[in-house]
Design an enzyme around this catalytic site. Structure first.
Site, PDB file in Angstrom:
ATOM      1  N   GLY A  30       0.788  -1.209   0.000  1.00  0.00           N
ATOM      2  CA  GLY A  30       0.000   0.000   0.000  1.00  0.00           C
ATOM      3  C   GLY A  30       0.827   1.268   0.000  1.00  0.00           C
ATOM      4  CG  ASP A 147      -1.792  -4.379   8.634  1.00  0.00           C
ATOM      5  OD1 ASP A 147      -2.856  -5.021   8.614  1.00  0.00           O
ATOM      6  OD2 ASP A 147      -1.247  -3.951   7.606  1.00  0.00           O
TER       7      ASP A 147
END
Length: 474
Positions: A30, A147
């Site tokens: 990302g 995460d």
């Protein structure tokens, strides 16, 4: 590794700052692009992670740059064998930031799931145990990963596990070094950082409330997925995830989907994904509990993980457990399309009904005359001369629909990857499978020992067959 035409920056073959020769693109995420490179002065293979150039034009460019710098500095200061080591941070002539880290081989746990399916529970427990030790070192520095997912756990070629991607790690108190110190990176109210399918309920409520037990929740979901091949929250929309997690519906029991797992492992997973107060107090406690459950020495299980990585390198993906991006936008076009389709079908139905109403009624056909019946005596003679055959008994429907089954017991020593008729199957030291009766082909592969053996076995109806493969002590 992807081809050069998939590289938007076309960096292959370039020499960055006279020190790093870029060789090929490895992947992307990302925030950044990852390349294989060579440190020219030391002839050392390494990996470069570049911040995406288009992120510099976004409204949060300054915050993303600070987060990228922080990720590089965390990888430099945190020294643990389960964390990726970073040894340089610099920028390209056009201002694009990049940092240099160790080059990792192997495959991610998510890739192993996609290519080989669920892991045997001892290997999944060893993988989670190594991840827990690395996260314990992260928590000791007052950091929370936030995460954790299978794609962020890298299984190396020798069976060791590395925890990746500290870009959204929550910092409570670490080293300070001037105006761009690490403690400046605080989470804003209402901003979600992470993958919702693996986020704990308290992280979804307020990202600033995270703590070590938030990572314990995510690791419990990862371990559940490694053993069963399923993740109840993966691929769902954000509204469904919020509803399921805030209603606190329990997961299906681990042993319901992975019968070989011990009850203690099921209890550990259930407590890890349970309410905040019921979770283990630390990652050290989780690692110790997993270590007590291992049926073999960690070194032996690491060799099995290494063999699994070697096997995954030779096989194409069979499924795709990669996290599906959550769509936060409403879909008014779907409602409009459904409404239009319903109105169209209603119009077609009304047109058919009206067309039938306008058609004139057709007269009924006249009944056909019946032939003259034979005398009763002739019918009786014919009936006695040609008696009707007896009715054949019909088998029960349930028995006709049920296939004939049998059992196949497979024992492989010391270990192997087992395929039955070309399909990978979970296999420990010994396993019994329920299969249709008939001939089956069993293949056992051990890449470390260089063994590859195929057997043909006949499974009897309502009986049991056995295949024993013994390659000796590795």
């Amino acid at each position: 590794m992807r081809d050069r035409q998939d590289d938007p920056l076309q960096l292959g073959g370039r020499l960055l700052n006279g020190r790093y020769l870029v060789q090929a693109k490895l992947g992307e995420g990302g925030m950044g692009l990852v390349y294989r490179a060579l440190q020219v002065g030391l002839h050392r293979p390494c990996a470069l992670k570049l911040l995406r150039p288009e992120l510099g034009l976004s409204a949060h460019a300054d915050e993303l740059v600070r987060r990228f710098r922080r990720e590089a500095r965390l990888g430099c200061h945190l020294q643990h064998e389960g964390l990726v080591q970073v040894f340089d941070l610099d920028q390209m002539p056009d201002g694009t930031l990049y940092y240099v880290m160790e080059l990792l081989g192997g495959r991610s746990a998510g890739d192993l799931l996609a290519r080989l399916g669920p892991l045997p529970w001892p290997e999944a427990a060893e993988l989670a145990r190594q991840a827990a030790l690395a996260l314990a070192a992260l928590h000791a520095a007052r950091l929370v990963h936030r995460d954790l997912k299978p794609e962020n756990l890298q299984v190396l070629d020798d069976g060791r596990v590395k925890v990746l991607d500290l870009g959204v790690a929550h910092v409570s108190a670490v080293l300070t070094s001037g105006p761009d110190d690490l403690t400046d990176m605080r989470t804003r109210t209402g901003q979600w950082l992470g993958t919702p399918a693996y986020m704990a309920p308290e992280q979804l409520e307020d990202a600033r409330r995270v703590g070590p037990r938030t990572d314990i929740y995510a690791l419990g979901l990862v371990l559940y997925e490694l053993c069963t091949g399923t993740q109840p929250f993966r691929g769902r929309r954000l509204e469904e995830i919020l509803q399921l997690k805030f209603l606190k519906r329990p997961l299906p029991p681990l042993r319901q989907l992975c019968r070989e797992a011990p009850a203690a492992l099921e209890a550990l997973v259930a407590s890890s994904v349970g309410p905040l107060a019921d979770r283990p107090s630390s990652m050290t406690e989780v690692a110790a509990a997993l270590g007590r459950l291992l049926p073999e020495e960690p070194a032996a299980l690491q060799r099995r993980l290494a063999a699994r990585v070697c096997l995954a390198n030779q096989m194409p993906p069979v499924c795709s457990p990669a996290s599906t991006p959550v769509d936060h936008r409403p879909r008014p076009w779907l409602f409009r399309a459904t409404f239009a389709m319903g109105m169209l079908l209603l119009g077609v139905g009304l047109a058919v009904l009206s067309a039938r109403g306008r058609q004139p009624e057709r007269p009924l056909p006249a009944p056909r005359p019946r032939p003259a019946s034979r005398p009763v005596e002739t019918a009786a003679v014919l009936q006695s001369a040609a008696p009707s055959p007896p009715a054949r008994p019909r088998p029960p429907a349930a028995r006709a629909l049920r296939p004939a089954m049998g059992r196949l017991r497979i024992s492989v020593r010391p270990f192997a990857d087992v395929f039955i008729d070309g399909v990978p199957r979970p296999q420990g030291a010994q396993h019994t499978y329920l299969l249709p009766a008939g001939q089956h082909r069993v293949r056992a592969i051990n890449p470390l020992l260089g063994q590859d053996e195929t057997r043909t076995v006949w499974v009897p109806v309502e009986g049991e067959a056995e295949v024993v493969i013994d390659w000796g002590t590795p």
